[in-house]
Design a protein around this motif. Structure first.
Motif, PDB file in Angstrom:
ATOM      1  N   TYR B  57       0.845  -1.187   0.000  1.00 36.45           N
ATOM      2  CA  TYR B  57       0.000   0.000   0.000  1.00 36.45           C
ATOM      3  C   TYR B  57       0.887   1.246   0.000  1.00 36.45           C
ATOM      4  O   TYR B  57       2.025   1.209   0.458  1.00 36.45           O
ATOM      5  N   VAL B 162      -6.678   2.802   0.297  1.00 38.83           N
ATOM      6  CA  VAL B 162      -7.263   1.461   0.112  1.00 38.83           C
ATOM      7  C   VAL B 162      -8.190   1.476  -1.105  1.00 38.83           C
ATOM      8  O   VAL B 162      -8.751   2.508  -1.468  1.00 38.83           O
ATOM      9  N   GLY B 183      -2.958  -3.365  -3.409  1.00 39.39           N
ATOM     10  CA  GLY B 183      -2.562  -1.976  -3.222  1.00 39.39           C
ATOM     11  C   GLY B 183      -2.067  -1.387  -4.532  1.00 39.39           C
ATOM     12  O   GLY B 183      -2.283  -1.969  -5.605  1.00 39.39           O
TER      13      GLY B 183
END
Lengths: 325, 514
Positions: B57, B162, B183
């Motif tokens: 992410y 997200v 991600g």
């Protein structure tokens, strides 16, 4: 038929015992300070009341304890071990994922220690008082007295760091892409050090017990009779002495077998072995209630099953046992 | 406030310099310790999760080791002069790991998602009025009030972006995709063999050309500290993140051939260790007792012996590595005589104090023993009251202690990582990450609040200097150490640590010399 009936009765009793164990475990684990929500929040390094309250509600911890107990017992009666919110997976999946690694490790250690222990015990009793006897007994004493974690670390230092013969930790070579036979060999290499360190202690115990038991049985009248009849010494040792001397060893092996699941926490930790013992320990530290209760339940079931197996093995070795009852 | 118009950052041009020497490919094995509970960074924010999921992410920004914002998902940004509007221009051509295009809508959704799941984000976002996406590549955040530290709240751990298309309208906690995180980061999730390793692989569609360089990452789970040292010695892993081995192993490992180490990469977190002193009851409720504790402690000794020379003895609540630090505060050198005087002055009756160590390994146990010895030298009776992690949480959160070890991250700004331990509105039973000691000072509370929303940095510095002076005089907690966690790695790994959060986003730029 008699055996089948006995086993059925034993299984019924076992189920009740398991239920009692589950309820007891439930209370024990909830008596420990802290809960999974607090641990998760603590690890995140920041938390407010809302987060902790949300987590507790999600875990079902906001309900009264007796409600949680009934939910739990209801679940296990339908063979549902619950969901681990910490790991985001059903507990049964987590256990089944870890169980093979532990069984490979503990079963290998079990057979190594049992076979080597009995063999060495027989050898020592055959040469009682001689050099071989002293050597075997002395070595066994050393293994018996050595703390497991120390033996493990020394084994890693010698065979892995210094000599580079064996991998020092892990279950298999990570990212190797091995399959089939190559993978089996790879796992076997990783298995040697942990299985040996785990097996050494019980090997020493079996060895001493076999030796003592062999010497004791050898003094009994039926052995003298066998000798008087002119049977070969090897046959006497195998058929008359060993068969009777094995009974106490089987008792102990049954106890060790009961620990096959979950009994290897220390070895699994030192050798980074991805087994169920570590799952149990880590779940306990995180207060992951469902997972820890699941592992306890499976371990308890194994202890009971191995008790039954031990009884059957008794009867096979000494048929008189079943008839007396 | 100075107008902070930052022009588009020419990442490609930056990377072109020296790109010739960088090699692609290879595999990197690292330690992750302990095993993370999950990898969905929006739901779980503990240290190990941030370290692994920080490759998967991304945040809108990154921060260099001087804590200045750098581009990440946002290529440029503007802050309005009155501090009321933040405009982020997003990189174009970014896709999620499943191929779905990334857009400003994901960022807007993220702000909602994180408000439900991320305590630290919730606190920072309490100053926000609204978040809009005027077009696919622009995000505008409107504030309720100017909030100086806000620009420090956008790294991957504080605000991981997200995917909306996966989470919108689902039960976040039980979403099956949590097990296979998606991600925009430089590495994609491949496999997690529980108890053994987590495997990530290069994101070939990463939006920065030429990055990342490394083909495969393996985060190895090795629960025993001695075994982790062995894993590094035998070459099975090449990176030991800070804290992976016990301190006494650090020297031995860094003296090996071809081994490098660095203390960089912790500037953003600046872990600050102290003992909460229970300000409510017992001898520790007396300010003179708390000052006596500070004089009794030989903090240099602990730094040199228990921590093997790593770290800095702090002067007060703000880390010397972070913004708005001052050393112009009352000093507490090791002075047992002074401590005894203070104890005599308050007529300390010899009531024993319970010290609660942190259950994070041997080093912390030794530390508690050193503290016990120091305190007993000046006549304070000490019982060490050990607990495991859950027990420690329970005891500190319910204020059942006299002195309790802890350490907290500073997050680059006193308003984000320091104030929470000293303001009265943070006295909340049930959570161990707030004003656990029970320190109340209404005057300072006002100043903390004013400093957080003061747009002028010079005025902020003045206010924080005054706050630090007053707090250090009151000693609500005993500051022990600015912790340093050296990262140990093989020297052929280059560019491993390039930002203030170190390994948590460092593998984007790292490469291996073959």
């Amino acid at each position: 038929m008699a055996i089948a009936g006995t086993i059925l009765g034993r299984l019924l009793k076992a189920a009740l015992t398991l239920l009692a164990i589950a309820v007891l475990n439930f209370f024990l684990i909830h008596a420990a300070p802290g809960d999974p929500a607090a641990v998760l929040a603590g690890e995140a390094g920041a938390a407010d009341e809302q987060m902790i309250a949300d987590l507790r509600a999600q875990f079902g911890l906001d309900k009264p304890l007796y409600v949680q107990l009934f939910t739990y017992v209801g679940n296990i009666l339908t063979l549902d071990l619950g969901y681990s919110f910490r790991q985001g997976a059903p507990v049964l999946d987590l256990i089944l994922e870890r169980l093979p690694a532990t069984l490979i490790l503990t079963l290998t250690a079990f057979w190594i220690s049992l076979l080597a222990g009995v063999a060495l015990g027989v050898a020592a009793s055959a040469r009682v008082g001689k050099f071989t006897d002293s050597l075997i007994t002395g070595t066994a004493l050393l293994f018996y007295a050595t703390p497991l974690y120390w033996a493990a670390l020394m084994a890693v230092l010698v065979f892995s760091v210094q000599l580079g013969w064996l991998p020092g930790f892990g279950y298999e070579t990570v990212g190797s892409g091995y399959g089939g036979f190559d993978r089996a060999i790879d796992i076997l290499k990783h298995l040697i050090l942990p299985a040996l360190t785990l097996g050494l202690f019980f090997m020493a115990v079996y060895m001493r017990m076999t030796r003592a038991s062999m010497l004791e049985v050898a003094q009994q009248d039926f052995v003298k009779t066998a000798r008087a009849k002119g049977l070969a010494p090897a046959t006497i040792r195998r058929r008359h002495i060993l068969r009777n001397a094995l009974l106490p060893v089987v008792t102990l092996a049954g106890l060790q077998a009961g620990q096959l699941v979950g009994g290897a926490v220390l070895t699994e930790t030192v050798f980074a072995w991805p087994g169920i013992g570590r799952l149990m320990f880590e779940s306990l530290a995180a207060r992951d209630y469902n997972t820890i209760l699941g592992v306890f339940l499976v371990s308890a079931a194994m202890v009971i099953i191995f008790n039954i197996i031990t009884d059957i093995v008794y009867r096979l070795i000494d048929p008189r046992i079943g008839h007396k009852a | 406030m100075k107008h902070l118009k930052l022009t588009t950052f020419l990442v490609a041009a930056m990377l072109a310099t020296g790109a010739a020497a960088q090699q692609d490919g290879g595999r990197l094995d690292l330690i992750v310790q302990p095993e993370p509970p999950g990898l969905m960074l929006g739901l779980v924010q503990n240290g190990p999760t941030q370290m692994v999921a920080g490759q998967i992410y991304e945040g809108l920004l990154r921060y260099n080791t001087d804590l200045e914002p750098q581009p990440s998902l946002a290529k440029s940004w503007e802050i309005a002069e009155d501090g009321m509007t933040y405009t982020f221009h997003l990189n174009e051509g970014v896709t999620w790991h499943d191929g779905t295009p990334f857009s400003a809508e994901d960022v807007v959704f993220t702000t909602k998602f994180l408000q439900d799941n991320h305590a630290r984000f919730r606190a920072a976002f309490s100053h926000v009025e609204s978040v809009d996406a005027p077009d696919a590549n622009t995000v505008v955040i409107n504030m309720k009030e100017p909030y100086g530290p806000f620009i420090n709240a956008f790294e991957a751990g504080s605000m991981p972006i997200v995917p909306k298309h996966i989470y919108e309208g689902t039960d976040y906690a039980t979403n099956e995709m949590n097990a296979t995180p998606i991600g925009t980061g430089p590495y994609k999730f491949v496999e997690w063999s529980k108890g053994s390793y987590i495997h990530l692989t290069k994101n070939d569609d990463y939006y920065i050309d030429g990055l990342p360089h490394i083909e495969d990452l393996y985060y190895r789970v090795v629960p025993d500290a001695a075994s982790r040292a062995v894993a590094f010695e035998t070459g099975e892993v090449s990176v030991l993140p800070g804290g992976a081995v016990e301190n006494w192993d650090v020297k031995r490992l860094t003296e090996m051939d071809g081994v490098c180490s660095t203390s960089k990469g912790w500037e953003f977190f600046a872990p600050h260790a102290w003992m909460w002193l229970n300000n409510r009851e017992g001898p520790t409720a007396d300010k003179r007792f708390r000052q006596a504790v500070m004089f009794a402690l030989d903090r240099e000794f602990v730094k040199d012996v228990v921590w093997n020379g790593f770290g800095t003895v702090p002067t007060g609540p703000v880390s010397s590595k972070t913004n708005f630090y001052t050393d112009d505060v009352p000093q507490y050198p090791h002075d047992p005589e002074k401590a005894k005087e203070l104890l005599a002055e308050m007529n300390y009756d010899g009531t024993p104090v319970r010290v609660l160590p942190l259950p994070y390994g041997e080093t912390w146990q030794r530390w508690a023993e050193a503290v016990k010895q120091n305190l007993e030298e000046v006549g304070i009776k000490v019982d060490i009251d050990s607990a495991d992690v859950a027990g420690w949480n329970e005891k500190t959160a319910s204020w059942d202690y006299d002195m309790a070890f802890t350490y907290l991250y500073q997050y680059g700004d006193p308003a984000l990582g320091v104030a929470r331990n000293y303001t009265a509105d943070q006295i909340k039973k049930g959570s161990p990450w707030n004003n656990v000691e029970g320190y109340e000072n209404p005057e300072l509370d006002k100043m903390w609040a004013a400093a957080a929303i003061e747009p002028d940095n010079e005025k902020r510095q003045e206010m924080y200097t005054e706050i630090q002076q007053q707090i250090v005089e009151d000693v609500p907690v005993a500051w022990l150490l600015e912790i340093e966690f050296p990262t140990i790695y093989r020297c052929n790994i280059k560019n491993l640590i390039t930002t203030g959060i170190g390994l948590n986003d460092g593998l984007r730029d790292a490469w291996i010399e073959q």
